[in-house]
Design a protein around this motif. Structure first.
Motif, PDB file in Angstrom:
ATOM      1  N   ASN A  67      -7.109 -11.343 -24.515  1.00 51.74           N
ATOM      2  CA  ASN A  67      -6.605 -12.097 -23.370  1.00 51.74           C
ATOM      3  C   ASN A  67      -7.312 -11.717 -22.071  1.00 51.74           C
ATOM      4  OD1 ASN A  67      -4.873 -13.695 -24.789  1.00 51.74           O
ATOM      5  ND2 ASN A  67      -3.055 -12.443 -24.413  1.00 51.74           N
ATOM      6  N   THR A 112     -10.069 -14.156 -19.899  1.00 53.28           N
ATOM      7  CA  THR A 112      -9.624 -14.383 -18.520  1.00 53.28           C
ATOM      8  C   THR A 112      -8.211 -14.955 -18.422  1.00 53.28           C
ATOM      9  OG1 THR A 112     -10.363 -16.643 -18.103  1.00 53.28           O
ATOM     10  CG2 THR A 112     -12.025 -14.933 -17.900  1.00 53.28           C
ATOM     11  N   LEU A 113      -7.401 -14.738 -19.460  1.00 53.59           N
ATOM     12  CA  LEU A 113      -6.038 -15.267 -19.387  1.00 53.59           C
ATOM     13  C   LEU A 113      -5.096 -14.297 -18.682  1.00 53.59           C
ATOM     14  CD1 LEU A 113      -5.689 -16.917 -22.882  1.00 53.59           C
ATOM     15  CD2 LEU A 113      -5.893 -18.056 -20.686  1.00 53.59           C
ATOM     16  N   ARG A 149     -15.116 -18.689 -18.954  1.00 48.32           N
ATOM     17  CA  ARG A 149     -14.437 -19.683 -19.799  1.00 48.32           C
ATOM     18  C   ARG A 149     -15.412 -20.693 -20.376  1.00 48.32           C
ATOM     19  NH1 ARG A 149      -9.551 -20.432 -15.661  1.00 48.32           N
ATOM     20  NH2 ARG A 149      -8.349 -18.638 -16.316  1.00 48.32           N
ATOM     21  N   LYS A 150     -16.434 -21.047 -19.603  1.00 50.19           N
ATOM     22  CA  LYS A 150     -17.436 -21.987 -20.123  1.00 50.19           C
ATOM     23  C   LYS A 150     -18.271 -21.355 -21.221  1.00 50.19           C
ATOM     24  CE  LYS A 150     -18.910 -25.624 -18.694  1.00 50.19           C
ATOM     25  NZ  LYS A 150     -19.641 -26.777 -18.190  1.00 50.19           N
ATOM     26  N   ILE A 201     -12.138 -20.166 -27.934  1.00 50.45           N
ATOM     27  CA  ILE A 201     -11.046 -19.307 -28.375  1.00 50.45           C
ATOM     28  C   ILE A 201     -10.263 -19.983 -29.492  1.00 50.45           C
ATOM     29  CG2 ILE A 201      -9.135 -17.887 -27.603  1.00 50.45           C
ATOM     30  CD1 ILE A 201      -9.916 -18.718 -24.706  1.00 50.45           C
ATOM     31  N   PHE A 223      -6.797 -19.135 -30.945  1.00 48.23           N
ATOM     32  CA  PHE A 223      -5.668 -18.249 -30.729  1.00 48.23           C
ATOM     33  C   PHE A 223      -4.967 -17.929 -32.039  1.00 48.23           C
ATOM     34  CE2 PHE A 223      -5.965 -20.429 -26.580  1.00 48.23           C
ATOM     35  CZ  PHE A 223      -6.074 -19.320 -25.765  1.00 48.23           C
ATOM     36  N   THR A 283      -1.137 -21.603 -33.451  1.00 50.16           N
ATOM     37  CA  THR A 283      -1.782 -22.906 -33.311  1.00 50.16           C
ATOM     38  C   THR A 283      -1.639 -23.410 -31.883  1.00 50.16           C
ATOM     39  OG1 THR A 283      -1.004 -23.292 -35.528  1.00 50.16           O
ATOM     40  CG2 THR A 283      -1.932 -25.159 -34.381  1.00 50.16           C
ATOM     41  N   THR A 284      -2.712 -23.932 -31.327  1.00 51.87           N
ATOM     42  CA  THR A 284      -2.624 -24.512 -29.989  1.00 51.87           C
ATOM     43  C   THR A 284      -3.178 -25.930 -30.007  1.00 51.87           C
ATOM     44  OG1 THR A 284      -4.765 -23.618 -29.368  1.00 51.87           O
ATOM     45  CG2 THR A 284      -2.880 -22.273 -28.850  1.00 51.87           C
ATOM     46  N   HIS A 325     -10.530 -31.755 -25.811  1.00 54.64           N
ATOM     47  CA  HIS A 325     -11.180 -30.483 -25.516  1.00 54.64           C
ATOM     48  C   HIS A 325     -12.550 -30.699 -24.863  1.00 54.64           C
ATOM     49  CE1 HIS A 325     -11.922 -26.173 -26.238  1.00 54.64           C
ATOM     50  NE2 HIS A 325     -13.170 -26.551 -26.388  1.00 54.64           N
ATOM     51  N   ARG A 373     -12.870 -26.987 -32.881  1.00 52.16           N
ATOM     52  CA  ARG A 373     -12.633 -27.250 -31.464  1.00 52.16           C
ATOM     53  C   ARG A 373     -13.293 -26.177 -30.592  1.00 52.16           C
ATOM     54  NH1 ARG A 373      -6.602 -27.315 -29.209  1.00 52.16           N
ATOM     55  NH2 ARG A 373      -6.863 -25.104 -29.591  1.00 52.16           N
ATOM     56  N   HIS A 409     -17.821 -27.146 -27.140  1.00 47.51           N
ATOM     57  CA  HIS A 409     -18.547 -26.989 -25.874  1.00 47.51           C
ATOM     58  C   HIS A 409     -19.683 -25.982 -25.996  1.00 47.51           C
ATOM     59  CE1 HIS A 409     -15.314 -24.058 -25.994  1.00 47.51           C
ATOM     60  NE2 HIS A 409     -15.981 -23.307 -25.148  1.00 47.51           N
ATOM     61  N   ARG A 456     -21.091 -19.340 -26.138  1.00 45.66           N
ATOM     62  CA  ARG A 456     -21.956 -18.240 -26.559  1.00 45.66           C
ATOM     63  C   ARG A 456     -21.164 -17.282 -27.441  1.00 45.66           C
ATOM     64  NH1 ARG A 456     -26.324 -19.671 -26.458  1.00 45.66           N
ATOM     65  NH2 ARG A 456     -27.133 -17.554 -26.366  1.00 45.66           N
ATOM     66  N   PHE A 458       4.809 -24.812 -28.148  1.00 41.06           N
ATOM     67  CA  PHE A 458       3.929 -25.083 -29.286  1.00 41.06           C
ATOM     68  C   PHE A 458       2.510 -24.579 -29.055  1.00 41.06           C
ATOM     69  CE2 PHE A 458       7.183 -28.478 -29.791  1.00 41.06           C
ATOM     70  CZ  PHE A 458       7.798 -27.889 -30.879  1.00 41.06           C
ATOM     71  N   GLY A 459       2.299 -23.885 -27.957  1.00 35.85           N
ATOM     72  CA  GLY A 459       1.017 -23.228 -27.757  1.00 35.85           C
ATOM     73  C   GLY A 459      -0.068 -24.063 -27.096  1.00 35.85           C
ATOM     74  N   PHE A 460       0.133 -25.389 -27.061  1.00 31.25           N
ATOM     75  CA  PHE A 460      -0.950 -26.233 -26.553  1.00 31.25           C
ATOM     76  C   PHE A 460      -1.296 -25.919 -25.102  1.00 31.25           C
ATOM     77  CE2 PHE A 460      -2.843 -30.230 -24.968  1.00 31.25           C
ATOM     78  CZ  PHE A 460      -3.880 -30.316 -25.871  1.00 31.25           C
ATOM     79  N   GLU A 492      -4.303 -23.799 -24.558  1.00 33.18           N
ATOM     80  CA  GLU A 492      -5.567 -24.535 -24.656  1.00 33.18           C
ATOM     81  C   GLU A 492      -5.942 -25.091 -23.284  1.00 33.18           C
ATOM     82  OE1 GLU A 492      -8.100 -25.644 -26.380  1.00 33.18           O
ATOM     83  OE2 GLU A 492      -8.430 -27.773 -25.971  1.00 33.18           O
ATOM     84  N   ALA A 509      -6.786 -22.158 -20.778  1.00 30.69           N
ATOM     85  CA  ALA A 509      -8.020 -21.426 -21.075  1.00 30.69           C
ATOM     86  C   ALA A 509      -9.255 -22.215 -20.662  1.00 30.69           C
ATOM     87  CB  ALA A 509      -8.085 -21.101 -22.565  1.00 30.69           C
ATOM     88  N   PRO A 529     -12.138 -24.141 -18.432  1.00 30.65           N
ATOM     89  CA  PRO A 529     -12.823 -23.758 -17.197  1.00 30.65           C
ATOM     90  C   PRO A 529     -12.628 -24.784 -16.082  1.00 30.65           C
ATOM     91  CG  PRO A 529     -14.400 -24.673 -18.735  1.00 30.65           C
ATOM     92  CD  PRO A 529     -13.070 -24.682 -19.426  1.00 30.65           C
ATOM     93  N   ARG A 551      -3.654 -16.536 -13.231  1.00 28.71           N
ATOM     94  CA  ARG A 551      -3.544 -15.531 -14.286  1.00 28.71           C
ATOM     95  C   ARG A 551      -2.262 -14.704 -14.206  1.00 28.71           C
ATOM     96  NH1 ARG A 551      -9.255 -12.566 -14.880  1.00 28.71           N
ATOM     97  NH2 ARG A 551      -9.929 -13.809 -13.132  1.00 28.71           N
TER      98      ARG A 551
END
Lengths: 325, 277
Positions: free
Chosen positions: A47, A51-52, A75-76, A80, A82, A85-86, A100, A147, A151, A154, B107-109, B112, B115, B117, B275
């Motif tokens: 995390n 950067t979360l 972030r770019k 991630i 997780f 599930t997201t 995304h 997903r 983008h 790296r 639900f976690g979305f 996403e 996170a 940019p 954050r």
């Protein structure tokens, strides 16, 4: 230059120190495994790197960018997956990936191609127009991996990627993951508490109680536990033990009617052993040390002995801390 | 002159230029709205109940109550509550849309989204505009009932009503986002409904004029963003400018309050999405 560099990273929640001054580097194009029992600080580290959350002290860089000061650039540079599930279950797989792509500023002309490639890569192209709520756990996880690649990051972070998957889906997912560094020119940073999965990593760091207690390639780490164990059944254990002492200078241990001997290179020992003992040998078994043995030796406990209530206590404490601040 | 290839690898250059950054923010806002719109169209039941609720209030509550209201109050009660019903439509659909953030958290979305940019401001604006789009559509559908109630609205008034609806929807949606930042699970949804949304509706001048309320309730109504939206609608829709049932504030005041509050909600929510510690 390493793609990930972490120096003396500390993250504490009040009196609870989740990450306690860890440092490590990850080389580009490798698979890095971050191992440890639940609650060891793996997800907290991820995390911070993603950067979360902010760090209490220390430094972290990804792709040359400062995780604590340049969140947008970091972030770019990263994808991630997780632990939970997201995905948006009410959208189709295709829509989730397009969402995304827009969110990460992929050029409109490239979106379609990249989404198609990613879906093909994880073998979900045929099911792309199904709502995600109809997907199995393994398919969801694969879709999230796809997903994460849209983008062209790296570094791809995988937090417990195989947690809760059946063996077949796991094997399937591993196929996908190990192919990625070469195929997509991406570095993998993964956490897991399944030690046997860590074998595919180029480098492993083992974390316990917020500290890194061992670091190296799987082979290097396994050497630290003292080598392979050969167990054999013979017609005459006493005589055989004596012969073995003469041949290799090793004392063997008898347990449950079997002889155990520990040696550096078990596979090359066996032929000699059989030549020496002749038809006295009834069966031979070679056991190689696992990463779990490494963990066992370092901490005195098995990595899977997770204290579930202890874990939820830590999560509770973090939540309570956030409420107060 | 030869065109030299850039020395820095392409990934280093990404997002460095100003127009590319702005393009990214717009993309993010667009896709958040597109997602909400897609789900809105897919969920027929949400649309049906969104239209049914105002109808129930207009024709069951409104028709029943109109017997209690003196005919010389200036207008029939069903006409009086029409701006309030439009406001209610906007209140519920905007809050529903924004409160879905709590679902996304559950639900976690939402991780996403966080996170990604993009600036937190764009996330708030994107979610705010999502609520705005779906609420304005529903308000526009309810607005089409005006001839049934005997109201006469010209094209200019209809355009004005729609503009107010957009502003109010954005204001309430961003307010909903602010609410959603304080809650982590959907069990809190009924708390929000019963202790925030319902009082907001009753203390908004939707069912009774603010000027007739006892002092403490009138003060509460004046602290309620919805009051100003409904008042703006009254200013445009009502034929009478005086009497107990007329609007309570001026249209300029109403719009100023709505816009300032929207701005404040956006800024505060964006700060809260930064954050975690």
């Amino acid at each position: 230059m390493p793609i990930i560099r972490v120096e003396n990273l500390v993250k504490s929640y009040g009196s609870l120190t989740a990450v306690d001054g860890i440092s490590f580097e990850v080389e580009e194009g490798t698979i890095f495994g971050f191992l440890g029992p639940n609650g060891a600080g793996k997800t907290t580290t991820i995390n911070v790197l993603c950067t979360l959350i902010s760090a209490t002290s220390g430094k972290a860089f990804i792709n040359g960018y400062d995780c604590l000061k340049e969140p947008s650039r970091v972030r770019k540079s990263i994808g991630i997956v997780f632990q939970d599930t997201t995905l948006d279950k009410d959208l189709t797989a295709y829509e989730n990936l397009v969402f995304h792509a827009y969110l990460y500023g992929v050029k409109k002309s490239e979106i379609k191609g990249r989404v198609h490639d990613a879906l093909n890569f994880v073998q979900l192209y045929e099911r792309k127009d199904d709502l995600v709520k109809k997907y199995s756990g393994g398919m969801k996880r694969r879709l999230e991996v796809a997903r994460g690649l849209i983008h062209q990051p790296r570094v791809l972070f995988l937090d417990e990627p195989t947690l809760g998957l059946d063996p077949q889906s796991r094997a399937n997912l591993w196929g996908v993951i190990t192919e990625m560094p070469k195929k997509h020119n991406v570095t993998i940073f993964m956490t897991t508490h399944y030690m046997e999965e860590a074998e595919v990593c180029d480098k492993i760091a083992i974390i316990d109680n917020g500290k890194i207690i061992a670091e190296g390639s799987p082979e290097e780490l396994k050497k630290t536990v003292g080598g392979d164990v050969i167990s054999l059944r013979t017609r005459d254990n006493e005589w055989s033990a004596g012969e073995i002492r003469k041949m290799f200078g090793i004392d063997s241990v008898e347990k449950d009617g079997e002889l155990y001997l520990t040696t550096g290179r078990g596979d090359s020992c066996i032929p000699e052993l059989i030549r020496g003992l002749g038809d006295n040998v009834l069966s031979v078994k070679l056991q190689r040390p696992t990463i779990n043995d490494v963990f066992l030796k370092l901490t005195g406990k098995a990595i899977r002995d997770e204290d579930v209530s202890g874990m939820s206590n830590i999560k509770e404490e973090v939540r309570a801390y956030r409420r107060r601040h | 002159m030869f065109h030299l290839p850039p020395l820095t690898p392409p990934y280093k250059r990404r997002g460095n230029k100003c127009h590319e950054l702005i393009f990214m923010e717009f993309n993010a806002i667009y896709v958040l709205v597109a997602r909400e719109f897609k789900k809105f169209i897919r969920e027929r039941s949400r649309l049906v109940s969104a239209i049914a609720r105002p109808l129930l209030w207009l024709f069951l509550v409104g028709a029943g109550m109109s017997r209690l209201v003196s005919p010389d109050a200036g207008m029939p009660y069903t006409q009086f509550i029409f701006p309030g019903i439009l406001g209610m439509t906007i209140l519920f659909s905007s809050v529903f849309s924004s409160i879905s953030i709590i679902w996304d958290k559950e639900f976690g979305f939402f991780r996403e989204i966080l996170a990604a940019p993009v600036s937190r401001m764009s996330i708030v604006i994107g979610k705010g505009l999502s609520g705005t789009v779906v609420s304005t559509i529903q308000a526009a559908i309810v607005l089409m009932l005006f001839p049934v109630l005997g109201l006469r609205l010209g094209p200019l008034q209809i355009v004005e009503v729609l503009i107010i609806s957009i502003a109010l929807s954005f204001c309430i949606s961003t307010f909903g986002i602010l609410l959603a930042t304080f809650y982590e699970s959907y069990e809190s949804f009924s708390v929000i409904m019963n202790f925030i949304i319902m009082p907001m509706f009753f203390l908004s001048g939707a069912m009774y004029p603010v000027k007739l309320l006892p002092k403490p309730l009138a003060v509460a109504a004046q602290l309620n963003p919805l009051t100003y939206g409904i008042d703006a609608l009254k200013n445009v829709i009502f034929p009478v400018e005086e009497g107990p049932m007329s609007a309570d504030f001026g249209l300029v005041t109403d719009m100023a309050v709505i816009l300032i509050l929207s701005f404040a909600f956006v800024v505060i929510s964006a700060r809260l999405f930064e954050r975690k510690k």
